[in-house]
Structure formats: structure tokens, C-alpha cells
Design a protein around this motif. Structure first.
Motif, PDB file in Angstrom:
ATOM      1  N   ILE A 268      68.614  64.874  50.468  1.00 38.89           N
ATOM      2  CA  ILE A 268      68.208  64.042  51.606  1.00 38.89           C
ATOM      3  C   ILE A 268      66.923  63.283  51.313  1.00 38.89           C
ATOM      4  O   ILE A 268      66.740  62.157  51.782  1.00 38.89           O
ATOM      5  N   THR A 269      66.032  63.853  50.506  1.00 39.63           N
ATOM      6  CA  THR A 269      64.846  63.105  50.095  1.00 39.63           C
ATOM      7  C   THR A 269      65.248  61.872  49.306  1.00 39.63           C
ATOM      8  O   THR A 269      64.668  60.784  49.474  1.00 39.63           O
ATOM      9  N   THR A 270      66.261  62.008  48.463  1.00 39.54           N
ATOM     10  CA  THR A 270      66.754  60.865  47.692  1.00 39.54           C
ATOM     11  C   THR A 270      67.254  59.751  48.601  1.00 39.54           C
ATOM     12  O   THR A 270      67.027  58.564  48.335  1.00 39.54           O
ATOM     13  N   HIS A 271      67.913  60.100  49.684  1.00 37.47           N
ATOM     14  CA  HIS A 271      68.471  59.081  50.587  1.00 37.47           C
ATOM     15  C   HIS A 271      67.435  58.527  51.565  1.00 37.47           C
ATOM     16  O   HIS A 271      67.500  57.349  51.927  1.00 37.47           O
ATOM     17  N   GLY A 272      66.491  59.369  51.996  1.00 36.69           N
ATOM     18  CA  GLY A 272      65.536  58.935  53.010  1.00 36.69           C
ATOM     19  C   GLY A 272      64.249  58.381  52.461  1.00 36.69           C
ATOM     20  O   GLY A 272      63.645  57.503  53.068  1.00 36.69           O
ATOM     21  N   GLY A 273      63.799  58.928  51.327  1.00 33.78           N
ATOM     22  CA  GLY A 273      62.567  58.450  50.729  1.00 33.78           C
ATOM     23  C   GLY A 273      61.319  59.108  51.285  1.00 33.78           C
ATOM     24  O   GLY A 273      61.376  60.002  52.141  1.00 33.78           O
ATOM     25  N   VAL A 274      60.187  58.644  50.808  1.00 35.61           N
ATOM     26  CA  VAL A 274      58.885  59.221  51.173  1.00 35.61           C
ATOM     27  C   VAL A 274      58.632  59.055  52.668  1.00 35.61           C
ATOM     28  O   VAL A 274      58.783  57.965  53.217  1.00 35.61           O
ATOM     29  N   GLY A 275      58.239  60.156  53.317  1.00 36.16           N
ATOM     30  CA  GLY A 275      57.801  60.075  54.705  1.00 36.16           C
ATOM     31  C   GLY A 275      58.883  59.862  55.729  1.00 36.16           C
ATOM     32  O   GLY A 275      58.594  59.633  56.908  1.00 36.16           O
ATOM     33  N   ALA A 276      60.155  59.959  55.333  1.00 38.28           N
ATOM     34  CA  ALA A 276      61.246  59.807  56.306  1.00 38.28           C
ATOM     35  C   ALA A 276      61.275  61.008  57.249  1.00 38.28           C
ATOM     36  O   ALA A 276      60.759  62.083  56.938  1.00 38.28           O
TER      37      ALA A 276
END
Length: 286
Positions: A268-276
Motif C-alpha cells: 500500500i505504501t507503493t500505491h499511496g506514496g509518502v504521507g498518504a
């Protein structure tokens, strides 16, 4: 009645504490960094951010394969031979995982599969609510549990918002020009999970603090979410404490008593990115 044991993917972002509390088995999804593929959950999701900062590219993600499901199903069956397994899947239209799980279930009559049509905190919310219902109703058989899981899934809603469009650009989900313009104008999309699909339903413009307050209010009003149930809030690496405080303040204003805080894993970090961040909750009656 036989014991019912729940299984979900790591992309649910269920915390180890929640998984242990409800006896949920987690099977890994995967993140690929160049030539190296790692199990989601086996590394600090900050690694995703570091990889992007170094390469300008987002890692690749992939679902759980058949052999991994077979291994978990067999492990559970060996330990609890009289138990039924209820696999509550990550949205089937977004990954191969559900297909893999169903294939692994063939010939194993003790495994039942349900597509939650949710991802991340939305899936986690479904799994926890089903686990709680099973504790309240130990008399349920697997058919009743499946029916209730489908009902709970249909009444669960999850939205998330990236802090900027950099990762969406790096992952090929928007153009360089769109990302540049969006970041300059402080425009970010609201992603809603609609029938399993990730759909950009609205755009917000302005400071992220203001956007957080507006988004949560809009989301709660749109779905008229149950206030006696917790809101599940998930945050990615780089989400600031000041933003967290805004969420606490806003949810209290709206009448919510409990927040279940989760952190994004590698997928999910890969899809949302920093600070999502994202928010999941239940309709009245769920």
C-alpha cells in the motif's frame, strides 16, 4: 460447531496485534525492487520511499500465489483438523490473489472464499468485524459466516488520499504533466473503493490540513457511517503528527469515540506514496 479461522493477505495492512488478537492468518503479497522480490511485511515500508528517492521509480507489487495459499491452508488444517477456514480476500479486481486463493481451495472442502472487494484498512476492518461477530455467535456454521462476511463487506467503505501525485506518476497512474500541475496547485484526488475498483471520485485543492478536515467530513456524511464502531485510519511513512492531530480533532467533532490506527505495509505504501492516509468505516447496522 467447528472452529472458523480467518485468512487475509498482507495488503489488508492488519497490525500484528489485531491479527494475534483475533487469530487471523496473514499470507504475504509481494513488492519488487528492481531484481529483488520481497514478501510484504518482511521489511520496513520506508524501504519503498528510499527506493523511490534513489531511483525515481516506484517498486512493483504482486499478489499471493497458489503455493503460498496452499501452505497456509495446510498449516491450519494440520493444526486444527476440524476447523473451517474463511478466506476474506483483498479486492479480486485489483490482484491475482483471490484467483490464487480459490485455486488453492480446490479439493480442500474446509476452505471458503469471500471477495471483500476491499483493500488495505477497508479489508482489515471487514476481517476484524467478522472476527468479532464470530466471537459473539459461536453457533454459526461456515455458510452463515460467509453470508455475514458478504453483508459486512457490502456495508464497509474505504477511501484514501495521497499527499502528492509523485508516486502515482512514478507508478504510471498519471502523467508527468498532471503530477506537476497537481503538486503545484496542491490538488490531490480522493480514491474511493467502488465495487472493488479504486476510483478517483473527487479532487481537493488547498493545504493538506484543510483537505484532511474536509475529506473526513465529506466521507462520513456521504456514507452515514456508524459512530459506535471505530473508524480505521491508516497512514503511510512520512505522515506528520500534526496531520494525525487534525484527524483526532475532526473525528471527535463528528462524534466518533474510537480510532483504530494502522500503518501501510509495502504494497500500500507503493500505491499511496509518502504521507498518504485512508479512512475506513461501517454503515449503520454493520
Amino acid at each position: 460447531m467447528s472452529k472458523i479461522i480467518l485468512v487475509a493477505e498482507s495488503g489488508s495492512d492488519m497490525s500484528p496485534e489485531l491479527a494475534a488478537k483475533y487469530g487471523v492468518y496473514i499470507v504475504p503479497m509481494h513488492v519488487t525492487f528492481g531484481e529483488d522480490t520481497l514478501d510484504d511485511g518482511s521489511f520496513d515500508p520506508q524501504k519503498v520511499v528510499d527506493y523511490y528517492n534513489k531511483t525515481g521509480k516506484a517498486p512493483k507489487t504482486s499478489g499471493t500465489n497458489v503455493a503460498e495459499f496452499e501452505a497456509v491452508f495446510d498449516e491450519i488444517h494440520e493444526k486444527y483438523p476440524d476447523a473451517q477456514i474463511l478466506y476474506l480476500a483483498y479486492s479480486a479486481v485489483t490482484t491475482v490473489s483471490f484467483s490464487s486463493g480459490k485455486t488453492a481451495a480446490e479439493g480442500r472442502d474446509y476452505v471458503t472464499c469471500v471477495d471483500t472487494k476491499m483493500v488495505s484498512a477497508g479489508q482489515s476492518a471487514v476481517v476484524v468485524r467478522v472476527a468479532q461477530m464470530l466471537q459473539e455467535h459461536p453457533e454459526w456454521d461456515i455458510a452463515r459466516a460467509k453470508k455475514e462476511a458478504e453483508r459486512i463487506s457490502a456495508g464497509t467503505h474505504f477511501v484514501f488520499m495521497p499527499q502528492n501525485l509523485d508516486f502515482l506518476r512514478a507508478g504510471g497512474r498519471c502523467t508527468n504533466a498532471a503530477a506537476l500541475i497537481g503538486n503545484i496547485l496542491h490538488i490531490v484526488p480522493l480514491i474511493d473503493i467502488v465495487d472493488g475498483y479504486l476510483v478517483a471520485v473527487k479532487k481537493y485543492r488547498g493545504s493538506f490540513k484543510r483537505t484532511i478536515r474536509k475529506m473526513i467530513g465529506d466521507y462520513v456524511e456521504k456514507y452515514r457511517l456508524e459512530k459506535d464502531q471505530p473508524l480505521y485510519v491508516i497512514t503511510a511513512p512520512g505522515f506528520k503528527d500534526e496531520y494525525r492531530n487534525v484527524i483526532v480533532e475532526r473525528t471527535k467533532e463528528l462524534g466518533y469515540k474510537t480510532i483504530e490506527w494502522l500503518k501501510t505495509g509495502g504494497v500500500i505504501t507503493t500505491h499511496g506514496g509518502v504521507g498518504a492516509f485512508g479512512v475506513a468505516g461501517f454503515e449503520d447496522g454493520v
